[in-house]
Design a protein around this motif. Structure first.
Motif, PDB file in Angstrom:
ATOM      1  N   PRO A 195       9.167  21.331 -61.324  1.00  0.00           N
ATOM      2  CA  PRO A 195       8.990  21.045 -62.756  1.00  0.00           C
ATOM      3  C   PRO A 195      10.308  20.688 -63.427  1.00  0.00           C
ATOM      4  N   CYS A 196      10.199  19.854 -64.442  1.00  0.00           N
ATOM      5  CA  CYS A 196      11.363  19.492 -65.246  1.00  0.00           C
ATOM      6  C   CYS A 196      11.719  20.675 -66.143  1.00  0.00           C
ATOM      7  N   PRO A 197      12.964  20.766 -66.592  1.00  0.00           N
ATOM      8  CA  PRO A 197      13.323  21.842 -67.520  1.00  0.00           C
ATOM      9  C   PRO A 197      12.469  21.750 -68.780  1.00  0.00           C
ATOM     10  N   PRO A 198      12.092  22.881 -69.368  1.00  0.00           N
ATOM     11  CA  PRO A 198      11.236  22.864 -70.551  1.00  0.00           C
ATOM     12  C   PRO A 198      11.877  22.093 -71.702  1.00  0.00           C
ATOM     13  N   GLY A 199      11.066  21.282 -72.364  1.00  0.00           N
ATOM     14  CA  GLY A 199      11.530  20.521 -73.511  1.00  0.00           C
ATOM     15  C   GLY A 199      12.239  19.229 -73.177  1.00  0.00           C
ATOM     16  N   VAL A 200      12.512  18.968 -71.911  1.00  0.00           N
ATOM     17  CA  VAL A 200      13.245  17.769 -71.519  1.00  0.00           C
ATOM     18  C   VAL A 200      12.297  16.614 -71.217  1.00  0.00           C
ATOM     19  N   CYS A 201      11.162  16.905 -70.635  1.00  0.00           N
ATOM     20  CA  CYS A 201      10.260  15.856 -70.175  1.00  0.00           C
ATOM     21  C   CYS A 201       8.880  16.009 -70.801  1.00  0.00           C
ATOM     22  N   ASP A 202       8.187  14.902 -70.906  1.00  0.00           N
ATOM     23  CA  ASP A 202       6.834  14.897 -71.451  1.00  0.00           C
ATOM     24  C   ASP A 202       5.807  14.475 -70.404  1.00  0.00           C
ATOM     25  N   CYS A 203       6.060  14.817 -69.141  1.00  0.00           N
ATOM     26  CA  CYS A 203       5.224  14.326 -68.051  1.00  0.00           C
ATOM     27  C   CYS A 203       3.845  14.988 -68.000  1.00  0.00           C
ATOM     28  N   GLY A 204       3.697  16.178 -68.505  1.00  0.00           N
ATOM     29  CA  GLY A 204       2.408  16.856 -68.468  1.00  0.00           C
ATOM     30  C   GLY A 204       2.074  17.421 -67.104  1.00  0.00           C
ATOM     31  N   ARG A 205       3.082  17.792 -66.351  1.00  0.00           N
ATOM     32  CA  ARG A 205       2.890  18.329 -65.001  1.00  0.00           C
ATOM     33  C   ARG A 205       2.016  19.575 -65.008  1.00  0.00           C
ATOM     34  N   GLU A 206       2.290  20.492 -65.912  1.00  0.00           N
ATOM     35  CA  GLU A 206       1.551  21.764 -65.938  1.00  0.00           C
ATOM     36  C   GLU A 206       0.077  21.538 -66.267  1.00  0.00           C
ATOM     37  N   GLN A 207      -0.209  20.655 -67.216  1.00  0.00           N
ATOM     38  CA  GLN A 207      -1.593  20.367 -67.570  1.00  0.00           C
ATOM     39  C   GLN A 207      -2.316  19.711 -66.395  1.00  0.00           C
ATOM     40  N   LEU A 208      -1.599  18.866 -65.669  1.00  0.00           N
ATOM     41  CA  LEU A 208      -2.180  18.201 -64.512  1.00  0.00           C
ATOM     42  C   LEU A 208      -2.552  19.217 -63.439  1.00  0.00           C
ATOM     43  N   LEU A 209      -1.694  20.204 -63.235  1.00  0.00           N
ATOM     44  CA  LEU A 209      -1.968  21.234 -62.235  1.00  0.00           C
ATOM     45  C   LEU A 209      -3.137  22.127 -62.639  1.00  0.00           C
ATOM     46  N   GLN A 210      -3.347  22.302 -63.932  1.00  0.00           N
ATOM     47  CA  GLN A 210      -4.404  23.193 -64.405  1.00  0.00           C
ATOM     48  C   GLN A 210      -5.782  22.532 -64.394  1.00  0.00           C
ATOM     49  N   GLN A 211      -5.837  21.201 -64.423  1.00  0.00           N
ATOM     50  CA  GLN A 211      -7.120  20.510 -64.416  1.00  0.00           C
ATOM     51  C   GLN A 211      -7.731  20.568 -63.022  1.00  0.00           C
ATOM     52  N   ALA A 212      -9.044  20.751 -62.982  1.00  0.00           N
ATOM     53  CA  ALA A 212      -9.726  20.948 -61.712  1.00  0.00           C
ATOM     54  C   ALA A 212      -9.785  19.674 -60.861  1.00  0.00           C
ATOM     55  N   ASN A 213     -10.186  18.558 -61.431  1.00  0.00           N
ATOM     56  CA  ASN A 213     -10.388  17.338 -60.655  1.00  0.00           C
ATOM     57  C   ASN A 213      -9.283  16.316 -60.876  1.00  0.00           C
ATOM     58  N   SER A 214      -8.073  16.743 -61.062  1.00  0.00           N
ATOM     59  CA  SER A 214      -6.984  15.817 -61.352  1.00  0.00           C
ATOM     60  C   SER A 214      -6.403  15.220 -60.069  1.00  0.00           C
ATOM     61  N   ASP A 215      -5.823  14.038 -60.221  1.00  0.00           N
ATOM     62  CA  ASP A 215      -5.183  13.328 -59.119  1.00  0.00           C
ATOM     63  C   ASP A 215      -3.733  13.807 -59.043  1.00  0.00           C
ATOM     64  N   LEU A 216      -3.414  14.551 -58.004  1.00  0.00           N
ATOM     65  CA  LEU A 216      -2.084  15.155 -57.864  1.00  0.00           C
ATOM     66  C   LEU A 216      -1.131  14.312 -57.013  1.00  0.00           C
ATOM     67  N   ARG A 217      -1.520  13.086 -56.674  1.00  0.00           N
ATOM     68  CA  ARG A 217      -0.668  12.265 -55.798  1.00  0.00           C
ATOM     69  C   ARG A 217       0.709  12.031 -56.393  1.00  0.00           C
ATOM     70  N   ILE A 218       0.798  11.877 -57.709  1.00  0.00           N
ATOM     71  CA  ILE A 218       2.085  11.585 -58.331  1.00  0.00           C
ATOM     72  C   ILE A 218       3.068  12.737 -58.153  1.00  0.00           C
ATOM     73  N   LEU A 219       2.550  13.951 -58.029  1.00  0.00           N
ATOM     74  CA  LEU A 219       3.431  15.111 -57.847  1.00  0.00           C
ATOM     75  C   LEU A 219       4.017  15.171 -56.443  1.00  0.00           C
ATOM     76  N   LEU A 220       3.536  14.327 -55.539  1.00  0.00           N
ATOM     77  CA  LEU A 220       4.112  14.253 -54.195  1.00  0.00           C
ATOM     78  C   LEU A 220       5.448  13.512 -54.190  1.00  0.00           C
ATOM     79  N   LEU A 221       5.753  12.843 -55.297  1.00  0.00           N
ATOM     80  CA  LEU A 221       7.023  12.128 -55.423  1.00  0.00           C
ATOM     81  C   LEU A 221       8.117  13.137 -55.790  1.00  0.00           C
ATOM     82  N   THR A 222       8.682  13.750 -54.767  1.00  0.00           N
ATOM     83  CA  THR A 222       9.752  14.720 -54.987  1.00  0.00           C
ATOM     84  C   THR A 222      11.035  13.978 -55.355  1.00  0.00           C
ATOM     85  N   ARG A 223      12.049  14.707 -55.715  1.00  0.00           N
ATOM     86  CA  ARG A 223      13.303  14.070 -56.123  1.00  0.00           C
ATOM     87  C   ARG A 223      13.940  13.295 -54.963  1.00  0.00           C
ATOM     88  N   THR A 224      13.857  13.813 -53.746  1.00  0.00           N
ATOM     89  CA  THR A 224      14.417  13.079 -52.607  1.00  0.00           C
ATOM     90  C   THR A 224      13.601  11.821 -52.328  1.00  0.00           C
TER      91      THR A 224
END
Length: 133
Positions: free
Chosen positions: A10-39
């Motif tokens: 996760p990005c530091p709080p208040g720095v990013c508006d990506c909505g990562r946490e909301q995406l993780l909480q949704q049941a049928n969400s597409d999590l492929r974008i979270l596979l893009l790690t920093r490396t």
């Protein structure tokens, strides 16, 4: 025991508006974008900076959509194209895509096209550069 792929930190709080946490909480969400790690993001940006041809760019656009769900469009801008800044590089809004990544991808593409201007010329020709001549 199944190995789950590593998800982006996760990005530091208040720095990013990506909505990562909301995406993780949704049941049928597409999590492929979270596979893009920093490396993996660094590898992607390096790949975009070292484009070989227009076909290579189009292949990367297709693979970004297939693997991560990211829609990337590269086309001549509305006004006259005098430099790489005149190209319109658009990334559709996608929950989970970090703000910095959304800014870094077009920058990497512009650097790649600046290194190999013939790709930009091919792109302009593909979008009917000489239609009024």
């Amino acid at each position: 025991m199944t190995n789950t792929p590593a998800l982006r930190q996760p990005c530091p709080p208040g720095v990013c508006d990506c909505g990562r946490e909301q995406l993780l909480q949704q049941a049928n969400s597409d999590l492929r974008i979270l596979l893009l790690t920093r490396t993996e993001e660094k590898r992607l940006l390096e790949r975009l900076e070292n484009l070989e041809s227009l076909a290579d760019l189009q292949n990367l656009q297709r693979r970004l959509y297939e693997q991560l769900g990211v829609r990337l469009a590269v086309a001549p801008g509305f006004n006259e194209v005098r430099s790489m800044r005149g190209l319109a590089i658009q990334i559709d809004e996608l929950p989970g895509l970090c703000r910095k990544t959304r800014q870094a991808i077009p920058t990497a593409i512009r650097r790649g096209l600046a290194k190999r201007p013939e790709i930009a010329y091919e792109l302009l020709n593909a979008h009917d550069l000489f239609r009024d001549v």
